[in-house]
Design a protein around this motif. Structure first.
Motif, PDB file in Angstrom:
ATOM      1  N   HIS A  48     117.337 120.944 -35.147  1.00 28.83           N
ATOM      2  CA  HIS A  48     117.588 121.789 -33.969  1.00 28.83           C
ATOM      3  C   HIS A  48     118.194 123.139 -34.364  1.00 28.83           C
ATOM      4  O   HIS A  48     117.955 124.152 -33.706  1.00 28.83           O
ATOM      5  N   GLY A 188     123.841 110.374 -27.343  1.00 32.01           N
ATOM      6  CA  GLY A 188     122.535 110.961 -27.641  1.00 32.01           C
ATOM      7  C   GLY A 188     121.816 110.177 -28.723  1.00 32.01           C
ATOM      8  O   GLY A 188     122.393 109.898 -29.777  1.00 32.01           O
ATOM      9  N   GLY A 190     118.840 111.036 -30.465  1.00 27.46           N
ATOM     10  CA  GLY A 190     117.749 111.863 -30.968  1.00 27.46           C
ATOM     11  C   GLY A 190     117.751 111.851 -32.478  1.00 27.46           C
ATOM     12  O   GLY A 190     118.070 110.844 -33.105  1.00 27.46           O
ATOM     13  N   SER A 211     123.242 107.258 -23.673  1.00 24.27           N
ATOM     14  CA  SER A 211     122.060 108.110 -23.579  1.00 24.27           C
ATOM     15  C   SER A 211     121.780 108.483 -22.134  1.00 24.27           C
ATOM     16  O   SER A 211     122.086 107.711 -21.227  1.00 24.27           O
ATOM     17  N   SER A 213     118.883 108.723 -21.072  1.00 27.40           N
ATOM     18  CA  SER A 213     117.585 108.121 -20.762  1.00 27.40           C
ATOM     19  C   SER A 213     117.652 106.597 -20.905  1.00 27.40           C
ATOM     20  O   SER A 213     118.108 106.096 -21.933  1.00 27.40           O
ATOM     21  N   VAL A 251     124.626 115.625 -29.169  1.00 27.52           N
ATOM     22  CA  VAL A 251     123.729 116.433 -28.328  1.00 27.52           C
ATOM     23  C   VAL A 251     124.034 117.926 -28.482  1.00 27.52           C
ATOM     24  O   VAL A 251     125.162 118.320 -28.753  1.00 27.52           O
ATOM     25  N   VAL A 336     110.772 119.472 -29.327  1.00 27.50           N
ATOM     26  CA  VAL A 336     112.186 119.180 -29.627  1.00 27.50           C
ATOM     27  C   VAL A 336     113.053 119.645 -28.455  1.00 27.50           C
ATOM     28  O   VAL A 336     113.959 118.939 -28.006  1.00 27.50           O
ATOM     29  N   ASN A 338     112.270 119.842 -25.447  1.00 28.87           N
ATOM     30  CA  ASN A 338     112.055 118.944 -24.302  1.00 28.87           C
ATOM     31  C   ASN A 338     112.428 117.492 -24.619  1.00 28.87           C
ATOM     32  O   ASN A 338     112.063 116.582 -23.892  1.00 28.87           O
ATOM     33  N   SER A 339     113.139 117.291 -25.739  1.00 31.73           N
ATOM     34  CA  SER A 339     113.530 115.936 -26.198  1.00 31.73           C
ATOM     35  C   SER A 339     112.335 115.006 -26.308  1.00 31.73           C
ATOM     36  O   SER A 339     112.450 113.810 -26.046  1.00 31.73           O
ATOM     37  N   ASP A 340     111.194 115.542 -26.688  1.00 34.73           N
ATOM     38  CA  ASP A 340     109.974 114.737 -26.766  1.00 34.73           C
ATOM     39  C   ASP A 340     109.600 114.478 -28.225  1.00 34.73           C
ATOM     40  O   ASP A 340     108.551 114.899 -28.698  1.00 34.73           O
ATOM     41  N   ARG A 342     110.240 111.266 -31.377  1.00 35.34           N
ATOM     42  CA  ARG A 342     110.886 110.037 -31.857  1.00 35.34           C
ATOM     43  C   ARG A 342     110.852 110.071 -33.381  1.00 35.34           C
ATOM     44  O   ARG A 342     109.894 109.655 -33.961  1.00 35.34           O
ATOM     45  N   TYR A 343     111.881 110.506 -34.123  1.00 37.47           N
ATOM     46  CA  TYR A 343     113.067 111.177 -33.623  1.00 37.47           C
ATOM     47  C   TYR A 343     113.252 112.483 -34.388  1.00 37.47           C
ATOM     48  O   TYR A 343     114.163 113.222 -34.142  1.00 37.47           O
TER      49      TYR A 343
END
Length: 352
Positions: A48, A188, A190, A211, A213, A251, A336, A338-340, A342-343
């Motif tokens: 990130h 988090g 991720g 998390s 989610s 996060v 990344v 959009n947190s989309d 794994r991982y």
């Protein structure tokens, strides 16, 4: 007598200016100094902080920029004074490529706190005045002291994210004595969080994932988490009040610090690992209630990075990755944010 290795032009991916799309380009790598190692890069992870820098979120970006600080590759040549590495060795380079070597921090193996200022692998000015370019490239020249060995038990592509995400989570767990009898919460799940849970579990701690989610629960248990709570449910923080010795906040966005502090035991520590764009806020009463600690952790030194790689190989700790081609980096950055993922995304440099 030192053999002369000339400087070379290598292919790379660069961002011409803040938030611009990546474009293929060429950069110069210096001729080998006596203590240098030339590495053919096979894989480079996407972190990130690469994105923060490429977007100039911290206002310190120098362009054109070649990001990348999770570098895994093979030694192609060594300077004449290098004894630790030989051609063909599997090696890695993390966030740093130089430090003064003389201050108390450098001498104690904590180069990240070098008093003269550590030289970062990209977007940093070396002691020679040259701008550094990172791992989104075919080759890199690095001083031998800043090169680590990748154990045979680790695949090269999964070793790559350990060089930043791995050491960033391993170091604070060691520093705050995660182990048997300790309760650790990881905020988090991720790129950092999914490694933090594996390290904490293998160190013997009881791990909880927090998390936003609900859909990563079964994966969290697979990584070694004993418990999984959803942070959007306000009852979570009431239920967990005063339970944890340590919280790793992985996060990159701002989060309710008071809520996190409320679930620490007396003398518990909240360690920030992500870098949000805005300042955090908290109430002193949240600390006062239990002599609680707010701190942060900045990767780790070279010696500890090697220790972390060896620990990972011995304990079967591997990042879950998605390998991408060099022409998919822009799309990966979007995902990344959009947190989309794994991982962790890892670029296959053979595709450059």
């Amino acid at each position: 007598m030192c053999e002369h290795h000339q400087s070379m032009t290598v292919r790379a991916l660069s961002v011409p200016n803040a938030k611009a799309p990546f474009e293929p380009t060429t950069i110069e790598r210096r001729e080998l100094r006596p203590d240098d190692v030339l590495i053919d890069i096979q894989y480079c992870g996407i972190c990130h902080s690469d994105i923060h820098n490429a977007h100039n979120d911290f206002g310190r970006g120098v362009f054109p920029m070649v990001p990348g600080h999770e570098i895994a590759g093979v030694v192609a040549a060594v300077g004449c004074e290098v004894t630790k590495f030989a051609v063909g060795d599997r090696v890695g380079v993390g966030c740093f490529v130089d430090s003064c070597g003389e201050c108390d921090f450098c001498r104690s193996g904590e180069e990240q706190f070098c008093r003269k200022g550590v030289v970062v692998v990209f977007n940093s000015t070396g002691y020679d005045g040259e701008l550094t370019y990172g791992g989104y490239s075919q080759k890199i020249v690095v001083k031998d002291k800043f090169v680590v060995r990748i154990p045979d038990g680790l695949e090269m592509n999964v070793a790559s994210p350990l060089l930043c995400a791995g050491i960033t989570t391993y170091s604070p767990l060691k520093h705050w004595n995660a182990g048997p009898g300790k309760k650790v919460a990881v905020l988090g799940m991720g790129g950092l969080g999914h490694l933090a849970v594996q390290f904490a579990h293998k160190m013997g701690a009881e791990v909880t994932i927090l998390s936003h989610s609900p859909n990563k629960k079964s994966e969290a248990h697979g990584f070694g988490a004993s418990h999984y709570y959803v942070t959007t449910d306000l009852a979570t923080f009431t239920e967990l009040a005063g339970q944890y010795d340590l919280i790793l906040n992985t996060v990159s966005a701002n989060f309710n610090v008071d809520a996190l502090l409320s679930i620490l035991k007396v003398d518990g520590a909240l360690v920030h690992l992500g870098l949000p764009n805005k300042p955090e806020q908290y109430n002193v009463f949240s600390l006062f209630a239990g002599r609680r600690i707010i701190t942060a952790s900045n990767v780790g030194g070279i010696r500890e990075t090697q220790e972390m790689l060896d620990f990972s190989a011995e304990n079967g700790i591997t990042p879950m990755i998605e390998v991408i081609r060099a022409d998919q980096v822009d799309e990966a950055y979007e995902r990344v944010m959009n947190s989309d993922v794994r991982y962790r995304f890892v670029i296959d440099m053979a595709t450059l």
